[in-house]
Structure formats: C-alpha cells, structure tokens
Design a protein around this motif. Sequence first.
Motif, PDB file in Angstrom:
ATOM      1  N   GLU A 137     -10.704  -3.395   0.059  1.00 22.44           N
ATOM      2  CA  GLU A 137      -9.592  -3.658   0.978  1.00 22.44           C
ATOM      3  C   GLU A 137      -8.988  -5.040   0.779  1.00 22.44           C
ATOM      4  O   GLU A 137      -7.925  -5.329   1.313  1.00 22.44           O
TER       5      GLU A 137
ATOM      6  N   LEU B 286       0.402   2.858  -9.625  1.00 21.22           N
ATOM      7  CA  LEU B 286       0.249   2.705  -8.177  1.00 21.22           C
ATOM      8  C   LEU B 286      -0.674   3.794  -7.639  1.00 21.22           C
ATOM      9  O   LEU B 286      -0.577   4.955  -8.053  1.00 21.22           O
ATOM     10  N   TYR B 287      -1.582   3.424  -6.720  1.00 26.88           N
ATOM     11  CA  TYR B 287      -2.404   4.428  -6.036  1.00 26.88           C
ATOM     12  C   TYR B 287      -2.481   4.001  -4.571  1.00 26.88           C
ATOM     13  O   TYR B 287      -2.911   2.881  -4.277  1.00 26.88           O
ATOM     14  N   ASN B 288      -2.052   4.859  -3.676  1.00 29.27           N
ATOM     15  CA  ASN B 288      -2.008   4.522  -2.238  1.00 29.27           C
ATOM     16  C   ASN B 288      -1.289   3.200  -1.987  1.00 29.27           C
ATOM     17  O   ASN B 288      -1.719   2.386  -1.173  1.00 29.27           O
ATOM     18  N   GLY B 289      -0.228   2.964  -2.756  1.00 28.60           N
ATOM     19  CA  GLY B 289       0.570   1.758  -2.562  1.00 28.60           C
ATOM     20  C   GLY B 289      -0.029   0.508  -3.177  1.00 28.60           C
ATOM     21  O   GLY B 289       0.506  -0.585  -3.031  1.00 28.60           O
ATOM     22  N   ARG B 290      -1.188   0.642  -3.854  1.00 32.21           N
ATOM     23  CA  ARG B 290      -1.827  -0.527  -4.468  1.00 32.21           C
ATOM     24  C   ARG B 290      -1.762  -0.431  -5.981  1.00 32.21           C
ATOM     25  O   ARG B 290      -1.931   0.657  -6.539  1.00 32.21           O
TER      26      ARG B 290
ATOM     27  N   GLN C  35      -3.006  -0.714  -9.734  1.00 29.33           N
ATOM     28  CA  GLN C  35      -4.263  -0.566 -10.471  1.00 29.33           C
ATOM     29  C   GLN C  35      -3.933  -0.515 -11.952  1.00 29.33           C
ATOM     30  O   GLN C  35      -2.770  -0.431 -12.338  1.00 29.33           O
TER      31      GLN C  35
END
Length: 468
Positions: free
Chosen positions: A409, A448-452, A454
């Motif tokens: 997180e 992008l994955y869940n807005g994050r 990577q």
Amino acid sequence: MWRWIMLVGLFVCLSEPVCGWTQDDGAITKIAFGSCANQNRPCPIWEVIADYKPQVTVLLGDNVYADSIGGRSEPATPERIAEAYRALLSVPGFARLKESTQLMATWDDHDYGDNDVGREWIHKDASALRLHDFLGTPTDSPRRLQKGVYQAQVFGPPGRRIQVILLDTRYFRSSLPQAAEPLPGWRSRPYVKQSGPEAEMLGAEQWTWLEEQLRVPAELRILGSSIQVLSDEHPFEMWGNFPDERQRLFDLIRACEASGVVILSGDRHLGEISYDMEAVGYPLFDVTASGLNQGHQGWRSPEPNSKRYAAMPFGNHFGTIEIDWKEPGPMVLLQLRKEDGQVSVEAQVPLNLLVAEPAPLPVPMGVLGTKEVLEKNVGDEVVVQFYVRGGRDLARPKRVLLNSDRSIESPRNLTVVLQETAFSGERIDANLQTFLHKTVRAKGKVTLYNGRKQVEVLQPKDIELIAR
Ligand SMILES: [Fe+2]
C-alpha cells in the motif's frame, strides 16, 4: 547387567526428546524467560516453567530482591545478595528448572543491589561475583574478572543457530536524575532524559563487545535487556531515558546487518509485546515478561505505549519463544504465559521477516531506481534495480510479484510482475524466495494495475539477481 542398563538408558535418550531436550540436530525449539522474582514470597511459577521443559532459560533481572527486607527497601550488602540467591536456589521448582535447562542470567537493580541504581553502586563487583556463584560460572572463567555481567552464547547447528546476548544495563549506566514533578496522569516522577557523551547505558567496552557479537553468524538473536527498549511513554526506567544510546543500539544493529534480532526485557511488573517497524529496517519486537511473582495482581489499565502489539495487564507470568525450524520459512512464536502455563498473548513472526537490509548497491548508468520508474509513463520500457522487501507467489498462471516496499500500500512501492513466460530454463522453478531480500535488476514495460504503475517482465533474461 550394567551394560544393559546403559543400553536402555542410551535408547531412552535417543528416542525421547525430553532426555536431551533438543531436536536431533541440537536445534533449540523452546526458550523460557522472565524477571522479577522476590525470593521472600512464594513463586509457584518455577514449577510451571520446569514442566514446560525449556532447553534454554533466560533470567532478565530482578531475579532476586536483595534490597528488600521485610517488605522495606534498603541497599543490599554482598552478604544479603548471596543470601537471596541461596534462598532462590533452595526453591524446589527453581532447582528442578536449573537442573534441566541451560540457564543464562543478567541483572537489574534489585539483584544488582539497590533500587534504580547504576554505575555508582559501591558493591557492583562483589554483586557480580555473587551472580557468578549463583550461576555456577567456573572459578577460573575470565567472565569472573570482567567488568559487568554481559555475556553471549550461540546454541544449535548452522542454519538453526540461536544467539542469546545478555546486556548489562547497570554496571556502566550513568546517573539518572528524577524530575521534580510527576507527569500529568502519573504518580511517579519521570527520569530526566540524558543525552550527550556523558550519558551512558552500556559503556565503551560493552559497546565494542556488542558489535563483535552482532557480527557472529546466527539465524535468530535474542537480545536481553533488563529494562524496556521500545516502550517509552512511561515515567520509569527504560532505554528511552537515553535516546542517543537507544539510537546507537538501533544504528549498530543496522550497521552490523544483524538479522533476526528479538529483544526481551523485564523490570516493569507487567507483560507486553511492543514492536517498531522502522528502528532497524525490519520489524523489531521487544517482549517484556516481568512478574514471575511480582506481576500486577488483578487487572491493570494498560499504560500508553504506541509501540504495543499486545498486552497482558494482569497476573504473574513468564515468556516463551518457540521456534519451528520448518523449511523454507522457520516460524518464531513470541509468547507470554499465565501462571498456569497457558499462552495469554502471542506474536507469530516468520523468521524471514527479520532480515537486515544490506547497504544499497551502486546503480549503473541507464538503470533506474524505483522512484524514477514511478515517474515514467505507462508503456515506457525501463530497466529498474531495487531491493526486494516483499512479494507474492501466484498460481494459474504462475506469476511472481516482487515489491520494493514491505507494504504494497505504500506510495513508494513499485511492483515488478514476473509473468508466466519469465519462468523457463534456469528460472523454471524460481519463486518469491529466489528473489526475496536480494537486489534485482528487471527489464520490462510500465503498465497499470488497479491504478498503480508496475513493471512487467516477460523473459527469464530480463530478471537478474545482482550480487554484492
Ligand atoms: Fe528493576
């Protein structure tokens, strides 16, 4: 006939773990610890600890109350210290425990000889000899000539070593004046925090020795301190009264890259487990077991402690550490037990969580750090180098997530995803353990994955372990 008896005895020893109280390979699986036992009062908990059959037992101080006469406190004499230890040795439960365990002990104030006293104590050398007599330290041991009673020992075979380091927080400790007034909400006057070169907890010789010890190879390190290290919002004795010295302790653990440190402490007449995520670069636990027969009777409102993980604010108790040396991830249980031997509070700590972080490796030209990658655009091709602090194995299809931060997180975290196609050839069986607590260099595209953001790695050649 005698040969038969010896053969039967040998068979019992080899087949019954209680006889040798160790695993087959000599690994330690059960440690007991505690503090604050007044020899003038009944102490039935010794029987319970003896029944628990710890391979190693650590006494953290106030092991006797040599400065207590008829309930009144008075500085001890060497004779009274010796008498107090004799009284403890004559307690059947304690004698049974001492016979069946490897006993290690440091001191706190009441067995040292006077309440809250430090290096100014006039009987400190005489008191040390009484402690050695109690422990049965050989008469020709150099430890009897040492200033202070700090000591260390490693138990168990390589890969399953437990080092017990016992500090002396009395012999060298500089004076600790009390404030004139109590803190709001407290009856006791706090100690005035001591800083600067004159403010000493361990003294120069013990610091040098501690550094040597922290460099000794061991998988788990039990660091015994008579007073609490992490909890510092109360007005009593604690490392927090010497903030520079406490920071020096944390810095030394980091500098020595000492993994597996767990602190044990006493003195407080309460049981609690505290932890700090930042102090040494991995979760640092301080397990306070303080009340073999001096625990608070009845329930006691837990005092402020922002580092608290769990409290046992009632009754007499002792601490235990149980180690399951299972591969690939040994598990360490930090426990506080009631007078009946039952576990009251427990922290389950995977040993591979307590890993010291090495100094960062140089990053070559053209290779980015995680912060720079997080500033890149989706679709950019990058090469990133980072230390793997966490992650996850996923199945169907096989993927491995490598995280730069312990918390996924955290806004600082970058996750590198090793896709199924990255596992072939030499890397076919790779998993999180292959990369955890190591520095890696990964090449891939920012997605992008869940807005994050990577980084996705598709080929085995695009994930590299970087050696020191
Ligand atoms: Fe104490």
